[in-house]
Scaffold this active site. Structure first.
Site, PDB file in Angstrom:
ATOM      1  N   THR A 182       0.846  -1.191   0.000  1.00 10.11           N
ATOM      2  CA  THR A 182       0.000   0.000   0.000  1.00 10.11           C
ATOM      3  C   THR A 182       0.877   1.235   0.000  1.00 10.11           C
ATOM      4  OG1 THR A 182      -0.092  -0.052   2.372  1.00 10.11           O
ATOM      5  CG2 THR A 182      -1.993  -0.910   1.222  1.00 10.11           C
ATOM      6  N   GLU A 329      -6.233  -3.629   0.961  1.00  5.47           N
ATOM      7  CA  GLU A 329      -6.419  -4.705   1.945  1.00  5.47           C
ATOM      8  C   GLU A 329      -7.663  -5.551   1.669  1.00  5.47           C
ATOM      9  OE1 GLU A 329      -5.459  -1.684   2.513  1.00  5.47           O
ATOM     10  OE2 GLU A 329      -4.219  -1.460   4.277  1.00  5.47           O
ATOM     11  N   LYS A 438     -12.197  18.570  13.839  1.00  4.39           N
ATOM     12  CA  LYS A 438     -13.125  18.791  14.962  1.00  4.39           C
ATOM     13  C   LYS A 438     -13.117  20.283  15.267  1.00  4.39           C
ATOM     14  CE  LYS A 438     -14.919  14.990  16.897  1.00  4.39           C
ATOM     15  NZ  LYS A 438     -14.541  14.182  18.012  1.00  4.39           N
TER      16      LYS A 438
HETATM   17  P1  AMP Z   1      -5.814   2.150  -1.411  1.00  2.00           P
HETATM   18  O1  AMP Z   1      -5.525   0.979  -0.585  1.00  2.00           O
HETATM   19  O2  AMP Z   1      -4.600   2.875  -1.891  1.00  2.00           O
HETATM   20  O3  AMP Z   1      -6.737   1.810  -2.533  1.00  2.00           O
HETATM   21  O4  AMP Z   1      -6.572   3.220  -0.484  1.00  2.00           O
HETATM   22  C1  AMP Z   1      -7.744   2.875   0.210  1.00  2.00           C
HETATM   23  C2  AMP Z   1      -8.372   4.127   0.765  1.00  2.00           C
HETATM   24  O5  AMP Z   1      -8.802   4.988  -0.285  1.00  2.00           O
HETATM   25  C3  AMP Z   1      -9.613   3.878   1.579  1.00  2.00           C
HETATM   26  O6  AMP Z   1      -9.329   3.454   2.894  1.00  2.00           O
HETATM   27  C4  AMP Z   1     -10.285   5.244   1.524  1.00  2.00           C
HETATM   28  O7  AMP Z   1      -9.731   6.134   2.463  1.00  2.00           O
HETATM   29  C5  AMP Z   1      -9.945   5.739   0.142  1.00  2.00           C
HETATM   30  N1  AMP Z   1     -11.060   5.491  -0.771  1.00  2.00           N
HETATM   31  C6  AMP Z   1     -11.196   4.511  -1.668  1.00  2.00           C
HETATM   32  N2  AMP Z   1     -12.346   4.623  -2.357  1.00  2.00           N
HETATM   33  C7  AMP Z   1     -12.982   5.711  -1.865  1.00  2.00           C
HETATM   34  C8  AMP Z   1     -14.232   6.354  -2.135  1.00  2.00           C
HETATM   35  N3  AMP Z   1     -15.054   5.930  -3.079  1.00  2.00           N
HETATM   36  N4  AMP Z   1     -14.555   7.433  -1.397  1.00  2.00           N
HETATM   37  C9  AMP Z   1     -13.732   7.901  -0.435  1.00  2.00           C
HETATM   38  N5  AMP Z   1     -12.540   7.358  -0.140  1.00  2.00           N
HETATM   39  C10 AMP Z   1     -12.169   6.263  -0.845  1.00  2.00           C
END
Ligand code: AMP
Length: 538
Positions: A182, A329, A438
């Site tokens: 990641t 994940e 916040k």
């Molecule tokens: P990654 O593992 O790089 O794909 O990142 C995952 C993270 O991307 C998630 O935990 C979210 O914080 C963000 N994420 C993925 N899809 C969305 C979505 N549709 N809306 C908001 N955040 C998203």
């Protein structure tokens, strides 16, 4: 009493066999670096994949060994996607947008044994090759230039493989098949190690989830999401499973190249992040009628989806956008904002509102939310950190001693995303837990503010962070990128937000910048904005 069914394991070779035998004439199409088009069939693909697997075995790859790739989206990358796990080894695509230091760290951490590199990415590879120790480097040469000394040529390797010696992996479905690191904005990258079973189940859940939108044999699928990011969202495995035609854009992920490929290959299904979609929308708007598109669905994910984008694609171009949420994940699909039978009765505007949410969990995934008081009710109002579990969810990180802090005592993954859950299980992501603002003890959603700001006709991008405030402890502050040639004032933006949110949500502070800093996978890098604010103030 045990059931009396066959003990056939869910492994990637079962996907390969299905693709070769049932869809042998279907095509896999690639835009090469010289912009010519390469096409061949699943039958050719299957043959070359087995040759590659046999050749990798000759080069010393054995079960469990990791094989890395440093490649764009193309057919040879797809061959590695199948050859490596189908011989029982572990496929490991490297994110080409990581720094050379991070890449060296990841290759060493994963203990990759062989690396397959695109010729066009050799300059990046050269930056970290001294810091790693692999037994062979295989170069995919797209220019016809001779392969540099000391490296193997991909085509020679494939030609030397004897497909009759290919031994498909038929062991335990829980065996590791694929790994991804990641891009975390803090700390070292973390490795996620998928199993054969999790990949097969994910491919099935993708088919089931999207009833009405799901990928079928008649689809032409183009992943805009790179194959080095979360396994291109599982699209390559899913497409091979269903027999969909696959189209790969090679290194060309700009709007013009993508639109040309969409048109020429009659692409029906694509997936990518909102920033790419935004540039496609601008291109379409700038040249009305220029592109004849056959797209029936665009799956969007990776960051929150501004409402106007969903509306614009649907109203101006008749293309439905499916909002999805996921994480590396999670293999990575977590939720999809599919239109339920109840929602079909809703007005179009209500349907756009729904599409802006992240949607319902995919089959096999369970969700719950937690705040300081415990599990939150499914009332669509109370935010909490989303926790998930399922057979396609990581149970720990690869060789990571701090893994436990990411999981609850009863084994659920803490996603780090703050969300509300509606009574019928639809999630709406409000923030990353580390980005939460916040103000005066009240919580403000940066995601909601950003989505609203990006609906302003003069705004290209906007990111909102919390900044220290003497009276309220923290206040939202907006970084805004105006569209080319346009100027906007803070007063105009405040006015635009007024009425859409409670008064205390509306930022007083705005800074206009050229671009929002982004992570390697195109997400807003808010830590960089917080540092900038500390340095420069508002
Ligand atoms: P990654 O593992 O790089 O794909 O990142 C995952 C993270 O991307 C998630 O935990 C979210 O914080 C963000 N994420 C993925 N899809 C969305 C979505 N549709 N809306 C908001 N955040 C998203």
């Amino acid at each position: 009493m045990r059931g009396l069914m066959m003990d056939v394991q869910l492994t990637i070779p079962t996907i390969l066999r299905r693709a070769e035998s049932l869809f042998s004439k279907k095509e896999i199409v690639t835009c090469l670096p010289n912009r010519s088009i390469h096409r061949y069939t699943y039958r050719d693909f299957g043959r070359r994949t087995k040759k590659l697997a046999a050749a990798l075995h000759q080069l010393g790859i054995r079960r469990g060994d990791r094989v890395a790739t440093l490649c764009w989206n193309h057919y040879q990358h797809l061959e590695a996607y199948f050859a490596v796990p189908c011989m029982g080894a572990v496929m490991h695509p490297l994110n080409i947008r990581f720094s050379a230091d991070e890449l060296a760290y990841i290759v060493n951490h994963a203990e990759d044994k062989i690396i397959i590199v695109d010729e066009v990415l050799l300059p990046l590879f050269e930056k970290f090759k001294q810091a790693i120790n692999v037994s062979a480097v295989i170069v995919i040469s797209q220019s016809g230039e001779p392969t540099p000394g000391g490296y193997l040529n991909y085509e020679d390797v494939v030609a030397g493989g004897d497909e009759t010696r290919f031994e498909p992996f038929e062991g335990d479905e829980h065996t590791a098949a694929f790994m991804c690191y990641t891009s975390g904005t803090t700390g070292k990258p973390k490795g996620i190690l998928y199993s054969h079973r999790s990949i097969v189940l994910h491919a099935i859940s993708m088919m089931l989830t999207c009833v009405g939108v799901g990928i079928t044999e008649s689809d032409v699928v183009l992943p805009m999401v790179p194959m080095f990011h979360a396994g291109a969202w599982g699209l390559p495995y899913n497409s091979a499973f269903t027999g969909a035609t696959q189209v790969f854009p090679g290194p060309y992920l700009d709007a013009e190249s993508l639109l040309q490929l969409f048109e020429a290959e009659r692409v029906t299904f694509t997936g990518g992040v909102p920033t790419v979609l935004m540039s496609i929308l601008h291109k379409l708007d700038a040249h009305p009628g220029r592109y004849k598109l056959s797209l029936r669905c665009i799956a969007l994910g990776g960051s929150a989806m501004p409402r106007f984008l969903i509306k614009a694609f649907h109203e101006r171009y008749g293309i439905p956008v499916l909002h999805t949420w996921g994480m590396t994940e999670l293999s990575p699909l977590g939720t999809t904002a599919v239109v339920t039978s109840e929602l079909e009765q809703a007005t179009q505007e209500e349907q756009y509102d729904h599409a802006t949410k992240q949607g319902y969990p995919v089959p096999f995934l369970e969700i719950r939310g937690r705040n300081d008081q415990g599990l939150v009710p499914w009332d669509g109002e109370t935010p909490g950190e989303l926790e998930v579990r399922g057979p396609c969810v990581a149970a720990s990180y690869y060789r990571d001693t701090e893994s436990h802090s990411k999981f609850t005592a009863d084994g659920w993954l803490k996603t780090g995303d703050i969300a509300t859950i509606s009574p019928d299980g639809c999630i709406e992501i409000k923030d990353r837990s580390k980005d939460v603002i916040k103000s005066g003890g009240e919580w403000v959603s940066s995601v909601a503010l950003e989505s609203a700001l990006m609906c302003h006709p003069s705004v290209l991008e906007a990111a909102v962070i919390g900044v220290p405030d003497e009276k309220w402890m923290e206040r939202p502050f907006a970084y805004v990128v105006p569209k080319e040639g346009q100027t906007i004032s803070p007063a105009e933006l405040k006015e635009f937000l007024t009425g859409k949110f409670a008064k205390f949500w509306i930022p007083e502070g705005y800074a206009f910048i050229d671009a929002i800093p982004k992570t390697s996978v195109g997400k807003f890098l808010k830590s960089a904005l917080r540092e900038r604010y500390e340095r420069e103030g508002g």
